[in-house]
Design a protein around this motif. Structure first.
Motif, PDB file in Angstrom:
ATOM      1  N   ARG A  74     -11.243   2.891  -2.822  1.00  0.00           N
ATOM      2  CA  ARG A  74     -10.819   2.862  -1.086  1.00  0.00           C
ATOM      3  C   ARG A  74     -10.379   1.388  -0.834  1.00  0.00           C
ATOM      4  NH1 ARG A  74      -9.033   7.800  -0.173  1.00  0.00           N
ATOM      5  NH2 ARG A  74      -7.188   6.984   0.584  1.00  0.00           N
ATOM      6  N   GLY A  75      -9.378   1.431  -0.405  1.00  0.00           N
ATOM      7  CA  GLY A  75      -8.684   0.387   0.298  1.00  0.00           C
ATOM      8  C   GLY A  75      -8.575  -1.064   0.028  1.00  0.00           C
ATOM      9  N   GLY A  76      -7.731  -0.695  -1.169  1.00  0.00           N
ATOM     10  CA  GLY A  76      -8.165  -1.601  -2.696  1.00  0.00           C
ATOM     11  C   GLY A  76      -6.978  -2.779  -2.615  1.00  0.00           C
ATOM     12  N   SER A  77      -5.426  -2.691  -2.097  1.00  0.00           N
ATOM     13  CA  SER A  77      -4.889  -2.830  -2.409  1.00  0.00           C
ATOM     14  C   SER A  77      -4.805  -3.800  -1.725  1.00  0.00           C
ATOM     15  CB  SER A  77      -3.389  -2.313  -1.244  1.00  0.00           C
ATOM     16  OG  SER A  77      -2.984  -1.202  -1.842  1.00  0.00           O
ATOM     17  N   ASP A  78      -5.708  -4.215  -0.851  1.00  0.00           N
ATOM     18  CA  ASP A  78      -6.119  -5.819  -0.457  1.00  0.00           C
ATOM     19  C   ASP A  78      -6.623  -6.781  -1.816  1.00  0.00           C
ATOM     20  OD1 ASP A  78      -6.042  -4.686   2.095  1.00  0.00           O
ATOM     21  OD2 ASP A  78      -8.037  -5.302   2.949  1.00  0.00           O
ATOM     22  N   PHE A 120      -3.288  -1.797  -5.047  1.00  0.00           N
ATOM     23  CA  PHE A 120      -4.354  -0.051  -5.421  1.00  0.00           C
ATOM     24  C   PHE A 120      -5.332  -0.109  -7.258  1.00  0.00           C
ATOM     25  CE2 PHE A 120      -5.910   4.381  -4.444  1.00  0.00           C
ATOM     26  CZ  PHE A 120      -7.248   4.028  -4.749  1.00  0.00           C
ATOM     27  N   THR A 163      -2.021   8.849  -0.019  1.00  0.00           N
ATOM     28  CA  THR A 163      -3.301   8.674  -1.056  1.00  0.00           C
ATOM     29  C   THR A 163      -4.145   9.548  -0.919  1.00  0.00           C
ATOM     30  OG1 THR A 163      -3.176   6.293  -0.427  1.00  0.00           O
ATOM     31  CG2 THR A 163      -4.903   7.155  -2.098  1.00  0.00           C
ATOM     32  N   SER A 178       1.028  -0.772   0.000  1.00  0.00           N
ATOM     33  CA  SER A 178      -0.166  -0.096  -0.272  1.00  0.00           C
ATOM     34  C   SER A 178       0.691   1.191   0.064  1.00  0.00           C
ATOM     35  CB  SER A 178      -0.597  -0.394   0.959  1.00  0.00           C
ATOM     36  OG  SER A 178      -1.975  -0.999   1.396  1.00  0.00           O
ATOM     37  N   ALA A 179       0.424   1.918  -0.147  1.00  0.00           N
ATOM     38  CA  ALA A 179       1.022   3.790   0.154  1.00  0.00           C
ATOM     39  C   ALA A 179       1.195   3.515   1.853  1.00  0.00           C
ATOM     40  CB  ALA A 179      -0.275   4.567  -0.568  1.00  0.00           C
ATOM     41  N   LYS A 204      -2.710  10.412   5.078  1.00  0.00           N
ATOM     42  CA  LYS A 204      -2.178   9.274   4.019  1.00  0.00           C
ATOM     43  C   LYS A 204      -1.609  10.073   2.834  1.00  0.00           C
ATOM     44  CE  LYS A 204      -4.682   5.635   4.498  1.00  0.00           C
ATOM     45  NZ  LYS A 204      -6.063   4.917   3.418  1.00  0.00           N
ATOM     46  N   GLU A 216       1.285   4.502  -3.790  1.00  0.00           N
ATOM     47  CA  GLU A 216       1.902   3.163  -3.987  1.00  0.00           C
ATOM     48  C   GLU A 216       2.898   1.831  -5.102  1.00  0.00           C
ATOM     49  OE1 GLU A 216      -1.696   3.400  -3.070  1.00  0.00           O
ATOM     50  OE2 GLU A 216      -1.409   1.709  -1.984  1.00  0.00           O
TER      51      GLU A 216
END
Ligand code: ASP
Length: 439
Positions: free
Chosen positions: A185-189, A171, A52, A39-40, A50, A117
């Motif tokens: 948002r939170g898309g690195s998962d 992300f 981002t 993630s960033a 953050k 990221e």
């Protein structure tokens, strides 16, 4: 064959150099951790910003005709500190200049947002001495902006499996014209899950700042237990009701391939965290209830008509009225001559008159009763079906706490019981249920 672990590290795990050093130690401690998704840099302390968010701000300031150089400078300085403390060579100025140039040229906000990221992953790759693979070269969206699963799984698999190790930014991916597209948002998962699927990993580790998913909201229940094992389905139910530990869409790619997800804590790497899988391990003893979660802000519209049961299509027509007005239903408990539709209060209020008029005109009911300010609480657990007395325990706990139950709904998969209570009773109900149902 050696096992493959795909490990995703979230923003707080990578917020500064000391966190990145912890992450590097975790990665290096197990050679099975071959693919890392970053993630960033996130928040270092509660009112930090953050990276981002700052990148989105730069784009917005430019759109509003404002100067964004101060915001960009803060981003640059955060990376410069990280680079300095890690003791690596990295040309941050050219990266920042490229962002500035593209924002001024009018790119969509997805591009600057993705740079958090992108740069962080390049820095981490350098620090680990591992190859960097740009997500835009292995994660593909269609021109409609949906993930092109087959192309992505094939290309990402081919490219990554040819490497012993890689660091991949989370992300984002690319559209058919080559431009950048981010997940929500939170898309690195989600990226982590896609990569795990593409390389057919044995495990998808998701490293964050908590030691797993909690069995209840810690703002309501004091020190709730960590859930050690949970199924994908239970997780969906609890997340839908507000318990969040992962991006909603992160479950799907790995679930189809049966790859388990392990939520782990970067700041406490010896904790086992939460294991999310298709089924629960057979040999463990656990309570029938896995977790409790809930949300406020529901309204129930109860429609009563004698002999409704004999009138075919009544329920379907009622639900159509809600969907025609763009109000999705959350629950729909039925009785012999009654049917209730539970919906989000704010959505209902915006269409209230139209919906009620249509119900009266099209369905000619005897009564319509509207109950506002409802909270829904889901008690979730695969073991509930096979354990006698779970429902009795649940209702007794609420009765003993003096709480009036205003709705009961059991999910069709018998995985959960949902109760509706007054919003004012919400916290008390959660505490009573937690004390009685979990052991
Ligand atoms: N950095 C992105 C965000 O803040 C994506 C992520 O961290 O997963 O939403």
């Amino acid at each position: 064959m050696n096992r493959i672990i795909t490990a995703k590290f979230g923003g707080t795990s990578l917020a500064d150099a000391s966190q990145i050093k912890k992450v590097a130690a975790i990665i290096k401690s197990n050679p099975e951790r071959r693919y890392v998704i970053a993630s960033a840099p996130g928040k270092r302390f509660s009112d930090d910003i953050k990276i981002t968010d700052m990148l989105y701000t730069c784009h917005k300031q430019n759109e509003d005709g404002k100067d964004f150089s101060v915001t960009l400078k803060r981003i640059s300085e955060r990376y410069a500190d990280i680079i300095h403390e890690l003791g690596i060579e990295f040309d941050i100025d050219s990266e920042i200049k490229a962002i500035e140039k593209n924002i001024i040229a009018g790119v969509s906000s997805d591009y600057p947002a993705s740079r958090g990221e992108y740069i962080n992953s390049k820095i981490i790759a350098k620090f680990l001495g591992w190859p960097f693979v740009d997500a835009s070269e292995i994660i593909f969206f269609t021109d409609k902006g949906v993930l092109d699963e087959s192309k992505t799984f094939t290309k990402a698999g081919e490219r990554l499996l040819a490497l012993e190790h890689a660091v991949i930014p989370g992300f984002y991916g690319s559209l058919p014209d080559g431009s950048i597209k981010t997940f929500s948002r939170g898309g690195s998962d989600v990226t982590g899950s896609i990569i795990a699927r593409s390389v057919n990993a044995d495990l998808y580790e998701n490293w964050t700042d908590v030691s797993g998913m909690l069995s209840a909201d810690p703002r309501i229940v004091k020190s709730p237990k960590v859930i050690e094992n949970i199924t994908y389905t239970e997780l969906r139910e609890l997340s839908y009701m507000g318990a969040s530990v992962l991006h909603e869409d992160a479950v799907f790619p790995v679930r189809k391939a049966g790859i388990p997800i392990n939520i782990r804590n970067t700041n406490s790497p010896d904790d086992n965290g939460t294991m999310i899988a298709a089924s629960l391990p057979k040999d463990i003893k656990r309570s029938a209830v896995t977790g409790i979660a809930g949300r406020k802000g529901f309204t129930s519209i109860r429609v009563e008509k004698s002999m409704m049961n004999g009138e075919s299509g009544f329920g379907a027509r009622l639900l159509y009225i809600f969907s025609d007005n763009g109000v999705p239903f959350e629950h729909c408990p039925t009785g012999i001559d009654t049917i209730s539709v539970v919906v989000n209060s704010a959505m209902f209020e915006s269409k209230r008159e139209d919906i009620l008029r249509s119900i009266k005109n099209e369905l000619n009911p005897d009564y319509i009763t509207i109950e506002k300010n409802l909270a829904a609480i889901a008690v979730v657990g695969e073991g509930m079906i096979s354990t006698k007395g779970t429902a009795a325990k649940l209702f007794k706990a609420l009765a003993d706490a003096g709480i009036n139950i205003r709705m009961i709904d059991q999910g069709s998969d018998e995985l959960n019981i949902i109760v509706g209570v007054d919003e004012g009773d919400y916290e008390k109900a959660i505490r009573a249920l937690y004390d009685a149902m979990t052991d």
